[in-house]
Design a protein around this motif. Structure first.
Motif: not given
Length: 170
Positions: A135-141
């Motif tokens: 989530k912090r790396e914006k890898l939401y999938e």
């Protein structure tokens, strides 16, 4: 009146009060607006908590500054700078909707009863830390895939706002 009877007069809203609290300044439980409560755990020294409380109060005032003539002088740039400083210095996230603040961390707290083994709890904790990293790396999938896998395998319900997880009954 103020000295003798503790009466406060607010000309802007045309009300007076004994003790200085006005109903419109609080919610239905009487908690004044601008007062934020700490949510969840995480160690902080007393000095850090005091500094955080002062910064949150300053942020609120920057967003809501009232002048004596009834006008408002809002400074959202200052409020945003304080919010960013809270995050970068203390890893603190402020939730203005609930008037709460918390120390952001990767670990989640298990709440409620369950029948999971210690190994399963360790596995879930490690997957939730991995999920936080995604989530912090914006890898939401990838983050959602972990959430969905834990839900499917263990009936785990994850609350990201409170950093808690629980096993739901079927």
């Amino acid at each position: 009146l103020a000295e003798k009877f503790d009466v406060t007069i607010n000309d802007r809203i045309k009300l007076w009060s004994i003790g200085g609290l006005f109903e419109e300044l609080g919610d239905k439980f009487g908690k004044p607006k601008g007062v934020y409560t700490r949510k969840c755990s995480g160690y902080l020294s007393a000095e850090d908590e005091d500094a955080i409380s002062k910064m949150i109060s300053d942020r609120y005032l920057a967003k809501k500054k009232d002048n004596f003539d009834g006008s408002r002088e809002r400074n959202f740039d200052v409020a945003d700078e304080i919010r960013d400083a809270l995050m970068s210095t203390y890893n603190v996230q402020v939730d203005d909707r609930s008037n709460e603040w918390r120390v952001e961390r990767d670990d989640y707290t298990m709440v409620g009863d369950n029948t999971l083994s210690d190994e399963d709890v360790e596995y879930i904790d490690s997957k939730l830390k991995e999920r936080s990293s995604f989530k912090r790396e914006k890898l939401y999938e990838d983050s959602d895939a972990i959430r969905d896998d834990l839900r499917g395998r263990f009936l785990v319900n994850v609350n990201d706002r409170t950093k808690e997880w629980r096993v739901d009954s079927e």
